[in-house]
Design a protein around this motif. Structure first.
Motif, mmCIF file in Angstrom:
data_model
loop_
_atom_site.group_PDB
_atom_site.id
_atom_site.type_symbol
_atom_site.label_atom_id
_atom_site.label_comp_id
_atom_site.label_asym_id
_atom_site.label_seq_id
_atom_site.Cartn_x
_atom_site.Cartn_y
_atom_site.Cartn_z
ATOM 1 N N GLU A 84 -48.982 137.656 19.673
ATOM 2 C CA GLU A 84 -48.205 136.658 18.932
ATOM 3 C C GLU A 84 -46.819 136.473 19.540
ATOM 4 O OE1 GLU A 84 -48.269 133.777 16.392
ATOM 5 O OE2 GLU A 84 -49.634 135.368 15.755
ATOM 6 N N GLY A 85 -46.501 135.206 19.880
ATOM 7 C CA GLY A 85 -45.172 134.874 20.366
ATOM 8 C C GLY A 85 -44.903 135.202 21.820
ATOM 9 N N LYS A 86 -45.868 135.781 22.518
ATOM 10 C CA LYS A 86 -45.668 136.120 23.918
ATOM 11 C C LYS A 86 -46.043 134.925 24.810
ATOM 12 C CE LYS A 86 -46.516 141.093 23.389
ATOM 13 N NZ LYS A 86 -45.158 141.550 23.755
ATOM 14 N N THR A 87 -45.498 134.908 26.008
ATOM 15 C CA THR A 87 -45.826 133.871 26.989
ATOM 16 C C THR A 87 -46.536 134.514 28.171
ATOM 17 O OG1 THR A 87 -43.983 132.416 26.391
ATOM 18 C CG2 THR A 87 -44.897 132.185 28.612
ATOM 19 N N ARG A 137 -39.355 132.442 28.648
ATOM 20 C CA ARG A 137 -39.566 133.827 29.057
ATOM 21 C C ARG A 137 -40.974 134.003 29.603
ATOM 22 N NH1 ARG A 137 -37.967 137.477 25.683
ATOM 23 N NH2 ARG A 137 -39.532 139.058 26.137
ATOM 24 N N VAL A 138 -41.227 135.147 30.209
ATOM 25 C CA VAL A 138 -42.575 135.491 30.673
ATOM 26 C C VAL A 138 -42.839 136.942 30.287
ATOM 27 C CG1 VAL A 138 -44.147 135.725 32.621
ATOM 28 C CG2 VAL A 138 -42.417 133.915 32.648
ATOM 29 N N ASP A 139 -43.827 137.160 29.429
ATOM 30 C CA ASP A 139 -44.158 138.504 28.974
ATOM 31 C C ASP A 139 -45.350 139.098 29.713
ATOM 32 O OD1 ASP A 139 -42.328 138.668 26.494
ATOM 33 O OD2 ASP A 139 -43.374 136.762 26.244
ATOM 34 N N ILE A 140 -46.238 138.220 30.199
ATOM 35 C CA ILE A 140 -47.493 138.662 30.799
ATOM 36 C C ILE A 140 -47.759 137.823 32.046
ATOM 37 C CG2 ILE A 140 -49.976 138.990 30.436
ATOM 38 C CD1 ILE A 140 -49.166 138.554 27.324
ATOM 39 N N LEU A 141 -48.177 138.479 33.102
ATOM 40 C CA LEU A 141 -48.663 137.784 34.295
ATOM 41 C C LEU A 141 -50.072 138.272 34.582
ATOM 42 C CD1 LEU A 141 -48.472 136.121 36.955
ATOM 43 C CD2 LEU A 141 -47.465 138.179 38.009
ATOM 44 N N VAL A 145 -42.119 136.762 39.166
ATOM 45 C CA VAL A 145 -42.118 137.066 37.733
ATOM 46 C C VAL A 145 -41.368 138.361 37.430
ATOM 47 C CG1 VAL A 145 -43.622 137.747 35.807
ATOM 48 C CG2 VAL A 145 -44.174 135.727 37.167
ATOM 49 N N SER A 146 -41.413 139.318 38.353
ATOM 50 C CA SER A 146 -40.741 140.592 38.088
ATOM 51 C C SER A 146 -39.243 140.407 37.893
ATOM 52 C CB SER A 146 -41.006 141.589 39.221
ATOM 53 O OG SER A 146 -40.454 141.137 40.448
ATOM 54 N N ALA A 147 -38.654 139.425 38.566
ATOM 55 C CA ALA A 147 -37.225 139.160 38.383
ATOM 56 C C ALA A 147 -36.932 138.766 36.941
ATOM 57 C CB ALA A 147 -36.774 138.061 39.348
ATOM 58 N N VAL A 148 -37.837 137.982 36.348
ATOM 59 C CA VAL A 148 -37.688 137.572 34.947
ATOM 60 C C VAL A 148 -37.893 138.778 34.022
ATOM 61 C CG1 VAL A 148 -38.532 136.009 33.154
ATOM 62 C CG2 VAL A 148 -38.583 135.292 35.552
ATOM 63 N N LYS A 162 -36.382 143.432 30.522
ATOM 64 C CA LYS A 162 -36.695 144.859 30.396
ATOM 65 C C LYS A 162 -38.022 145.075 29.675
ATOM 66 C CE LYS A 162 -31.940 146.459 30.693
ATOM 67 N NZ LYS A 162 -30.845 147.253 30.074
ATOM 68 N N SER A 163 -38.989 144.215 29.996
ATOM 69 C CA SER A 163 -40.336 144.359 29.437
ATOM 70 C C SER A 163 -41.286 143.428 30.171
ATOM 71 C CB SER A 163 -40.364 144.030 27.938
ATOM 72 O OG SER A 163 -40.082 142.662 27.719
ATOM 73 N N GLY A 164 -42.564 143.778 30.145
ATOM 74 C CA GLY A 164 -43.573 142.904 30.743
ATOM 75 C C GLY A 164 -44.835 143.660 31.109
ATOM 76 N N SER A 165 -45.913 142.908 31.206
ATOM 77 C CA SER A 165 -47.195 143.464 31.628
ATOM 78 C C SER A 165 -47.762 142.592 32.740
ATOM 79 C CB SER A 165 -48.180 143.510 30.456
ATOM 80 O OG SER A 165 -49.444 143.973 30.894
ATOM 81 N N ILE A 166 -48.064 143.224 33.888
ATOM 82 C CA ILE A 166 -48.629 142.523 35.031
ATOM 83 C C ILE A 166 -50.060 143.014 35.229
ATOM 84 C CG2 ILE A 166 -48.445 142.130 37.520
ATOM 85 C CD1 ILE A 166 -45.389 142.802 37.156
ATOM 86 N N ILE A 167 -50.995 142.077 35.226
ATOM 87 C CA ILE A 167 -52.418 142.405 35.357
ATOM 88 C C ILE A 167 -52.946 141.660 36.574
ATOM 89 C CG2 ILE A 167 -54.685 142.319 34.243
ATOM 90 C CD1 ILE A 167 -53.054 141.943 31.553
#
Length: 248
Positions: free
Chosen positions: A5-8, A84-88, A126-129, A134-139
């Motif tokens: 919910e609410g993530k991009t 914002r970008v929460d997930i890649l 995306v890692s720069a964002v 100070k959060s994120g998930s890269i798959i």
């Protein structure tokens, strides 16, 4: 509350197949979706509509993931639009299968660029964002072939093995900033491409799988939801095999 919910989320190569399944499952879990593919054609437009119909923000970006400059420009556009970008999810990929003796330089370079360089391009941008957040998930989408190899797929296997090593390195570099990086290694997945294989070939594949069936794009998508969500908050640097036990 929905898991995302609410993530991009940014998903590359998501007009069809596994990428599309991931985009739809993320949307069902509340994520806003920015997805890429080479062309904004009828298939991409339909995917965009399907995602938006689930009640989230959805936008398709025509972009070549293998192009460094184009990737940076696309990520800038997405951040401007979504904030914002929460997930890649690095999903863009191709195959150009042939035995090594017959493989051309073009076939090697094309697969490495689309499958592996694209992962570098998008992850770096995306890692720069995510570092600012100070959060994120890269798959990143690897393959069981990247672990076991396969005759006639030296280029593909090399690209998918490279993703695993890249993922581990990124997990170590970015973990202190609460950014996680994991890979998914699908096995034999029933897609439009594999559905074109002769029935006897598909049956032979299934017979070698402990669960006795090919996987579906949705099987992959559900594992991606886990890795994208807080359910996997203490999981990073891992390669999750989604292969029905095919590769143990």
């Amino acid at each position: 509350m929905k898991l995302l919910e609410g993530k991009t989320a940014i998903i590359t190569g998501a007009s069809r197949g596994i990428g599309k399944a991931v985009a739809l499952e993320f949307a069902r879990q509340g994520a806003n979706i920015a997805f890429t593919d080479l062309r904004y054609d009828e298939i991409a437009q339909e995917t965009e509509k399907e995602i938006a119909a689930l009640g989230v923000k959805a936008k398709m970006y025509a972009s070549n993931a293998a192009d460094f400059a184009a990737t940076n420009a696309t990520v800038d556009e997405i951040v401007k639009e979504f904030g914002r970008v929460d997930i890649l999810v690095n999903n863009a990929g191709i195959t150009k299968d042939t035995l090594l003796m017959r493989m051309s330089e073009e076939q090697w370079d094309a697969v490495i660029n689309v499958n592996l360089k694209s992962v570098f391009n998008f992850t770096k941008a995306v890692s720069a964002v995510m570092l600012r957040q100070k959060s994120g998930s890269i798959i990143s989408m690897s393959s069981v072939v990247g672990v076991s190899g396969n005759a006639g797929q030296a280029n593909y296997a090399a690209s998918k093995a490279g993703i695993i090593g890249f993922t581990k390195s990124v997990a170590k570099e970015l973990g202190s900033r609460n950014i996680r990086a994991n890979a998914v290694a699908p096995g034999f997945i029933i897609t439009d491409m594999t559905a074109q294989l002769p029935e006897d070939v598909r049956k032979e594949w299934a017979a070698k799988i402990p669960l006795k069936r090919g996987g579906t794009p949705e099987d992959i998508a559900k594992v991606c939801v886990f890795l994208a969500s807080d359910l996997s908050a203490y999981v990073t640097g891992q390669t999750i095999h989604v292969c029905g036990g095919m590769n143990m």
